[in-house]
Write a protein that holds these residues in place. Structure first.
Motif, PDB file in Angstrom:
ATOM      1  N   PRO A  36       0.816  -1.211   0.000  1.00  0.00           N
ATOM      2  CA  PRO A  36       0.000   0.000   0.000  1.00  0.00           C
ATOM      3  C   PRO A  36       0.851   1.263   0.000  1.00  0.00           C
ATOM      4  O   PRO A  36       1.894   1.322   0.643  1.00  0.00           O
ATOM      5  N   ARG A  37       0.367   2.252  -0.731  1.00  0.00           N
ATOM      6  CA  ARG A  37       1.085   3.501  -0.863  1.00  0.00           C
ATOM      7  C   ARG A  37       0.314   4.593  -0.147  1.00  0.00           C
ATOM      8  O   ARG A  37      -0.901   4.714  -0.315  1.00  0.00           O
ATOM      9  N   THR A  38       1.068   5.388   0.651  1.00  0.00           N
ATOM     10  CA  THR A  38       0.438   6.461   1.419  1.00  0.00           C
ATOM     11  C   THR A  38      -0.006   7.565   0.474  1.00  0.00           C
ATOM     12  O   THR A  38       0.686   7.927  -0.478  1.00  0.00           O
ATOM     13  N   LEU A  39      -1.174   8.118   0.770  1.00  0.00           N
ATOM     14  CA  LEU A  39      -1.729   9.176  -0.061  1.00  0.00           C
ATOM     15  C   LEU A  39      -1.011  10.489   0.204  1.00  0.00           C
ATOM     16  O   LEU A  39      -0.522  10.761   1.306  1.00  0.00           O
ATOM     17  N   THR A  56      -5.308  13.409   0.124  1.00  0.00           N
ATOM     18  CA  THR A  56      -6.015  13.336   1.398  1.00  0.00           C
ATOM     19  C   THR A  56      -7.028  14.464   1.519  1.00  0.00           C
ATOM     20  O   THR A  56      -8.149  14.270   2.039  1.00  0.00           O
ATOM     21  N   THR A  57      -6.650  15.631   1.040  1.00  0.00           N
ATOM     22  CA  THR A  57      -7.569  16.775   1.108  1.00  0.00           C
ATOM     23  C   THR A  57      -8.849  16.492   0.332  1.00  0.00           C
ATOM     24  O   THR A  57      -9.946  16.916   0.718  1.00  0.00           O
ATOM     25  N   ALA A  58      -8.755  15.785  -0.805  1.00  0.00           N
ATOM     26  CA  ALA A  58      -9.944  15.468  -1.602  1.00  0.00           C
ATOM     27  C   ALA A  58     -10.923  14.566  -0.880  1.00  0.00           C
ATOM     28  O   ALA A  58     -12.092  14.480  -1.256  1.00  0.00           O
ATOM     29  N   LEU A  59     -10.455  13.873   0.183  1.00  0.00           N
ATOM     30  CA  LEU A  59     -11.331  12.942   0.908  1.00  0.00           C
ATOM     31  C   LEU A  59     -11.915  13.538   2.172  1.00  0.00           C
ATOM     32  O   LEU A  59     -12.641  12.844   2.910  1.00  0.00           O
ATOM     33  N   LYS A  60     -11.590  14.804   2.479  1.00  0.00           N
ATOM     34  CA  LYS A  60     -12.082  15.412   3.713  1.00  0.00           C
ATOM     35  C   LYS A  60     -13.570  15.702   3.625  1.00  0.00           C
ATOM     36  O   LYS A  60     -14.137  15.829   2.551  1.00  0.00           O
ATOM     37  N   GLY A  61     -14.150  15.850   4.813  1.00  0.00           N
ATOM     38  CA  GLY A  61     -15.541  16.267   4.902  1.00  0.00           C
ATOM     39  C   GLY A  61     -16.537  15.146   4.837  1.00  0.00           C
ATOM     40  O   GLY A  61     -17.741  15.400   4.683  1.00  0.00           O
ATOM     41  N   LEU A  62     -16.137  13.905   4.962  1.00  0.00           N
ATOM     42  CA  LEU A  62     -17.067  12.775   4.915  1.00  0.00           C
ATOM     43  C   LEU A  62     -17.535  12.434   6.317  1.00  0.00           C
ATOM     44  O   LEU A  62     -16.729  12.305   7.243  1.00  0.00           O
ATOM     45  N   VAL A 108     -10.171  11.984  -6.857  1.00  0.00           N
ATOM     46  CA  VAL A 108      -8.897  11.975  -6.136  1.00  0.00           C
ATOM     47  C   VAL A 108      -7.786  12.253  -7.139  1.00  0.00           C
ATOM     48  O   VAL A 108      -7.628  11.506  -8.114  1.00  0.00           O
ATOM     49  N   PRO A 109      -6.994  13.337  -6.927  1.00  0.00           N
ATOM     50  CA  PRO A 109      -5.925  13.651  -7.872  1.00  0.00           C
ATOM     51  C   PRO A 109      -4.939  12.516  -8.021  1.00  0.00           C
ATOM     52  O   PRO A 109      -4.502  11.915  -7.047  1.00  0.00           O
ATOM     53  N   LEU A 143      -5.431   9.579  -8.913  1.00  0.00           N
ATOM     54  CA  LEU A 143      -6.028   8.250  -8.800  1.00  0.00           C
ATOM     55  C   LEU A 143      -7.323   8.102  -9.607  1.00  0.00           C
ATOM     56  O   LEU A 143      -7.696   6.987  -9.975  1.00  0.00           O
ATOM     57  N   GLY A 144      -8.006   9.208  -9.846  1.00  0.00           N
ATOM     58  CA  GLY A 144      -9.255   9.158 -10.603  1.00  0.00           C
ATOM     59  C   GLY A 144     -10.464   9.347  -9.711  1.00  0.00           C
ATOM     60  O   GLY A 144     -10.369   9.811  -8.560  1.00  0.00           O
ATOM     61  N   THR A 145     -11.590   8.944 -10.231  1.00  0.00           N
ATOM     62  CA  THR A 145     -12.851   9.102  -9.518  1.00  0.00           C
ATOM     63  C   THR A 145     -13.091   7.872  -8.649  1.00  0.00           C
ATOM     64  O   THR A 145     -12.982   6.731  -9.127  1.00  0.00           O
ATOM     65  N   TYR A 146     -13.489   8.129  -7.400  1.00  0.00           N
ATOM     66  CA  TYR A 146     -13.697   7.053  -6.434  1.00  0.00           C
ATOM     67  C   TYR A 146     -15.095   7.145  -5.854  1.00  0.00           C
ATOM     68  O   TYR A 146     -15.688   8.218  -5.763  1.00  0.00           O
ATOM     69  N   ARG A 147     -15.523   5.961  -5.460  1.00  0.00           N
ATOM     70  CA  ARG A 147     -16.756   5.847  -4.687  1.00  0.00           C
ATOM     71  C   ARG A 147     -16.338   5.506  -3.268  1.00  0.00           C
ATOM     72  O   ARG A 147     -15.709   4.457  -3.032  1.00  0.00           O
ATOM     73  N   VAL A 148     -16.625   6.398  -2.311  1.00  0.00           N
ATOM     74  CA  VAL A 148     -16.086   6.256  -0.957  1.00  0.00           C
ATOM     75  C   VAL A 148     -17.211   6.293   0.053  1.00  0.00           C
ATOM     76  O   VAL A 148     -18.294   6.842  -0.218  1.00  0.00           O
ATOM     77  N   THR A 149     -16.910   5.710   1.247  1.00  0.00           N
ATOM     78  CA  THR A 149     -17.834   5.734   2.371  1.00  0.00           C
ATOM     79  C   THR A 149     -17.024   5.696   3.662  1.00  0.00           C
ATOM     80  O   THR A 149     -15.876   5.235   3.674  1.00  0.00           O
ATOM     81  N   ALA A 150     -17.636   6.162   4.731  1.00  0.00           N
ATOM     82  CA  ALA A 150     -16.985   6.163   6.052  1.00  0.00           C
ATOM     83  C   ALA A 150     -17.969   5.614   7.070  1.00  0.00           C
ATOM     84  O   ALA A 150     -19.144   5.990   7.067  1.00  0.00           O
ATOM     85  N   ILE A 151     -17.459   4.706   7.940  1.00  0.00           N
ATOM     86  CA  ILE A 151     -18.324   4.114   8.963  1.00  0.00           C
ATOM     87  C   ILE A 151     -17.636   4.213  10.322  1.00  0.00           C
ATOM     88  O   ILE A 151     -16.404   4.334  10.424  1.00  0.00           O
ATOM     89  N   ASP A 152     -18.441   4.174  11.331  1.00  0.00           N
ATOM     90  CA  ASP A 152     -17.959   4.268  12.725  1.00  0.00           C
ATOM     91  C   ASP A 152     -18.501   3.066  13.475  1.00  0.00           C
ATOM     92  O   ASP A 152     -19.724   2.886  13.569  1.00  0.00           O
TER      93      ASP A 152
END
Length: 503
Positions: free
Chosen positions: A105-108, A113-119, A130-131, A133-142
């Protein structure tokens, strides 16, 4: 645009309309397919993203104290391009990495990382670019304070959708082209009858109808008058309209011809009447002039006799003209029951007294009383005119027969003689006014020649009584036929027997 479209032919408008409808249908089907496929693919991707996030939470739960731990990305079976991150309680990204192809795995980077903020870690899926990497479908769970962000690239989904759009566009273009060609051929074939109807209408519109052309107008072919189709109904209606036009023009032409003939007859009638009146007037004026010059030039008695004769001739002509005018106006005649057998017998007796040199016969054949409803004086005038013609225009010794035939419905009177007959060229106009047969029949004298109105008056009187008069003539036999409707009588009336006798 609408005006320009309306100015085009029906074939073009139909083709454009059908093409537009097909384009709309194809576009609707393509969009429906694309959106359905996209929803399906995104649903599968979202499920995989949620599974990846849950696996990440499970892996992070093994080391709850390590808030930056992303070692679960090293587990076997992780898809290439999987993106994962750990979040703090505020939702900020603590650490983030992406799984590479056959590489750790490669660190972002900070930008990534900034493109993934606010979720928010609420389990909902989002799309982020994501610069690098392209377009991603993302989700965050707790899960129990362990917050994990996971994402998968959308490149496969987007490529699939793009390929689907390209395929559908190509298929739609080919299909629309083929459908347009087929529709153009079908429309052209189906509108051919209407085109032939229009061509017929144009040809008829160019016909010289204003100059009285009433025949030879083009008709729509029978194959284009099938009432089962709209074009056939139009063709049949156009043929009916052309028939009506021809009939109207023919009737107008016939009426104009009748008017012309009537005017010609009127001019000829006026000319003949003027000539007939001028002759006795000239004679009267001449004898009066001679009397004014003195009795040595002419005997007064002879002059007065000639003046009286010409006056009587002029009075007779004027009375005949007045009678014809009244009959032409349709003035009603006197109406009473008339015994035609007795009337004809009296007329024959009068003719015998005036023409002793002829042989007169009366022939009665009565199956019913010869009673008609009419003007006795005018009917007597008709019979007397026919007998007078036979006396004046045939030589002495001619046999003249007046025959009366009566049936329950009609009374027929025939006046025939064995004289020289009427010339064939004169026969068609014998009942016209001022028609004379002087060139073919021997006239008894100048004063007895008549004015040529006798048969015209007879024809008018018969028409006023609802009857008819006819003539047939050949050398040695001339026969005038009068036919009148009889008066209805009770069935108890007996028939009178037939008899023929000289008078």
């Amino acid at each position: 645009m609408t005006a320009r479209l309306r100015s085009r032919s029906l074939r073009t408008r139909l083709l454009l309309f059908i093409t537009a409808v097909l384009v709309c249908v194809c576009a609707a089907m393509a969009l429906t397919t694309v959106f359905a496929q996209r929803a399906y693919l995104l649903g599968n991707l979202d499920d995989r993203v949620s599974d990846a996030a849950e696996r990440g939470v499970g892996g992070a739960a093994l080391h709850p104290g390590l808030t930056r731990d992303l070692t679960f990305l090293n587990e076997t079976g992780q898809p290439a391009g999987l993106l994962a991150a750990r979040l703090d309680a505020r939702g900020n990204i603590i650490s983030a990495a992406v799984v590479g192809h056959d590489a750790p795995p490669r660190t972002l980077t900070t930008a990534q990382t900034t493109a993934l903020k606010g979720l928010e870690p609420d389990g909902s899926t989002h799309t982020r670019a994501v610069p690098g990497l392209g377009t991603y479908r993302v989700t965050a769970i707790d899960a129990s304070g362990i917050r994990v962000l996971a994402g998968l690239p959308m490149d496969d989904v987007l490529d699939t959708i793009s390929g689907l759009v390209e395929i559908e566009a190509g298929v739609a273009a080919v299909g629309l082209t083929a459908a347009g060609c087929v529709c153009a051929v079908v429309i052209r074939r189906q509108l051919r009858p209407l085109g032939r109807v229009a061509a017929t209408a144009v040809e008829v519109s160019h016909a010289p109808l204003g100059r009285g052309q009433v025949t030879g107008l083009t008709r729509v072919p029978e194959r284009d008058t099938d009432p089962g189709s709209e074009a056939g109904q139009v063709g049949a209606a156009l043929n009916r309209m052309i028939d009506h036009v021809e009939a109207s023009l023919a009737e107008r032409q016939h009426s104009e011809e009748q008017v012309r003939r009537s005017e010609e007859r009127m001019r000829r009638f006026l000319a003949d009447a003027s000539h007939e009146l001028r002759t006795p007037l000239a004679s009267i004026a001449g004898y009066a002039e001679l009397m004014n010059r003195g009795t040595d030039r002419i005997e007064p008695g002879l002059a007065w006799r000639r003046v009286n004769a010409e006056s009587a001739r002029m009075r007779s002509l004027v009375e005949d003209l007045l009678l014809l005018a009244r009959l032409d106006e349709g003035r009603p005649l006197q109406s009473a029951e008339v015994d035609m057998a007795a009337l004809v017998a009296e007329a024959v007796w009068d003719a015998r007294a005036a023409g002793a040199g002829h042989v007169w016969q009366l022939d009665l054949d009565l199956d019913a009383p010869a009673l008609v409803l009419g003007d006795e004086a005018r009917l007597h005038q008709v019979v007397a005119n026919l007998l007078a013609n036979a006396r004046v225009h045939t030589p002495a010794g001619t046999t003249v027969t007046a025959a009366v035939r009566a049936t329950p419905t009609t009374c027929v009177i025939r006046v025939r003689d064995d004289g020289p007959g009427i010339p064939p060229g004169l026969l068609p106009t014998v009942f016209e006014r001022f028609t004379r047969a002087d060139t073919s029949r021997t006239r008894a004298g100048v004063l007895e020649g008549g004015s040529g109105l006798g048969l015209a008056i007879a024809s008018a009187i018969m028409a006023a009584h609802g009857g008819r008069i006819d003539v047939q003539s050949a050398p040695g036999r001339t026969e005038f036929t009068l036919e009148l409707p009889v008066t209805e009588l009770p069935a108890t009336e007996t028939a009178i027997g037939a008899r023929t006798a000289p008078v």
